[in-house]
Scaffold this motif. Structure first.
Motif, mmCIF file in Angstrom:
data_model
loop_
_atom_site.group_PDB
_atom_site.id
_atom_site.type_symbol
_atom_site.label_atom_id
_atom_site.label_comp_id
_atom_site.label_asym_id
_atom_site.label_seq_id
_atom_site.Cartn_x
_atom_site.Cartn_y
_atom_site.Cartn_z
ATOM 1 N N GLU A 165 19.731 -6.397 -36.007
ATOM 2 C CA GLU A 165 19.560 -5.174 -35.224
ATOM 3 C C GLU A 165 18.173 -4.569 -35.434
ATOM 4 O O GLU A 165 17.569 -4.041 -34.498
ATOM 5 C CB GLU A 165 20.644 -4.159 -35.583
ATOM 6 C CG GLU A 165 22.057 -4.567 -35.186
ATOM 7 C CD GLU A 165 22.274 -4.599 -33.676
ATOM 8 O OE1 GLU A 165 21.377 -4.175 -32.918
ATOM 9 O OE2 GLU A 165 23.350 -5.067 -33.255
ATOM 10 N N GLY A 166 17.663 -4.661 -36.666
ATOM 11 C CA GLY A 166 16.319 -4.167 -36.924
ATOM 12 C C GLY A 166 15.273 -4.955 -36.149
ATOM 13 O O GLY A 166 14.327 -4.374 -35.596
ATOM 14 N N GLY A 167 15.441 -6.262 -36.091
ATOM 15 C CA GLY A 167 14.515 -7.103 -35.338
ATOM 16 C C GLY A 167 14.536 -6.781 -33.856
ATOM 17 O O GLY A 167 13.491 -6.751 -33.195
ATOM 18 N N ILE A 168 15.731 -6.539 -33.322
ATOM 19 C CA ILE A 168 15.859 -6.182 -31.903
ATOM 20 C C ILE A 168 15.140 -4.867 -31.628
ATOM 21 O O ILE A 168 14.341 -4.743 -30.690
ATOM 22 C CB ILE A 168 17.347 -6.063 -31.499
ATOM 23 C CG1 ILE A 168 18.036 -7.420 -31.579
ATOM 24 C CG2 ILE A 168 17.475 -5.487 -30.085
ATOM 25 C CD1 ILE A 168 19.553 -7.345 -31.475
ATOM 26 N N MET A 169 15.426 -3.857 -32.441
ATOM 27 C CA MET A 169 14.839 -2.532 -32.234
ATOM 28 C C MET A 169 13.316 -2.565 -32.309
ATOM 29 O O MET A 169 12.616 -2.044 -31.433
ATOM 30 C CB MET A 169 15.413 -1.559 -33.264
ATOM 31 C CG MET A 169 14.932 -0.113 -33.112
ATOM 32 S SD MET A 169 13.363 0.231 -33.948
ATOM 33 C CE MET A 169 13.902 0.138 -35.663
ATOM 34 N N MET A 170 12.781 -3.218 -33.344
ATOM 35 C CA MET A 170 11.333 -3.238 -33.540
ATOM 36 C C MET A 170 10.632 -4.055 -32.463
ATOM 37 O O MET A 170 9.557 -3.669 -31.981
ATOM 38 C CB MET A 170 11.011 -3.773 -34.928
ATOM 39 C CG MET A 170 11.499 -2.865 -36.055
ATOM 40 S SD MET A 170 11.341 -3.591 -37.704
ATOM 41 C CE MET A 170 9.568 -3.475 -37.945
#
Length: 203
Positions: A165-170
């Motif tokens: 999820e962090g990778g998607i957001m960033m």
């Protein structure tokens, strides 16, 4: 499918795309009318209002993401490969996410945290479901001897989902997939340490 059912499905699909891009609060009934091409009376023949549409739209968006992940997972033989399938479904998070607008779980969780309890519950259920699926894959890996027996399944599943999820957001925020790609590489290396032989075994 009957005409009425097709119309209802059309409203759900177009509303799901709208909400996942503009958010629930940022989308009005007039926006739904514009997106669907159906007048207000036609929409109210199928739904009591925006709230009911939003809940069904979330379910639709989540199902489309689930389908992309399942298709990616079907190409993997190992537990490590199946965990990485969640990441690879979002490998091109900027240009080709599993559903237009990005991750419905992430978008809905952020927007509805303090504003819409019913949508927040939908997102919470998706979170629980995804973590349970990941833990099931990890348990399979332990059972077959692919993963070390002392792995903390809760911690690994939470780490995987947080990293994804962090990778998607960033990546979406920057408009560049490099963060998603870095997180895929990081998680791949981490899984190698989790494997009994120190190496990821995937098809």
């Amino acid at each position: 499918m009957k005409k009425g059912d097709k119309t209802r499905e059309h409203i759900i699909i177009k509303s799901a795309e709208l909400f996942n891009q503009q958010g629930y609060a940022g989308s009005s009934m007039n926006d739904i009318i514009a997106a669907t091409g159906i007048q207000k009376g036609g929409i109210y023949r199928h739904f009591s209002g925006k709230d009911e549409i939003a809940l069904e739209a979330y379910d639709y968006a989540a199902s489309q993401v689930g389908r992309r992940i399942a298709e990616t997972m079907d190409r993997e033989a190992s537990a490590a490969g199946r965990l990485l399938a969640y990441f690879r479904a979002y490998e091109d998070a900027v240009n080709d996410p599993p559903f237009i607008g990005g991750c419905p779980l992430q978008n809905t969780a952020v927007e509805s945290d303090d504003t819409h309890p019913a949508l927040r519950e939908k997102a919470r259920q998706s979170l629980h479901r995804t973590l349970m699926q990941m833990k099931g894959i990890i348990h399979d890996g332990i059972r077959t001897g692919e993963f070390k027996a002392n792995i903390d399944t809760d911690a690994l599943a939470a780490f995987a989902l947080s990293l994804m999820e962090g990778g998607i957001m960033m990546s979406k925020l920057e408009g560049n997939n490099r963060y998603m790609h870095m997180n895929i590489a990081t998680f791949t290396a981490y899984l190698q340490q989790c494997c009994s032989n120190g190496q990821e075994r995937s098809s």
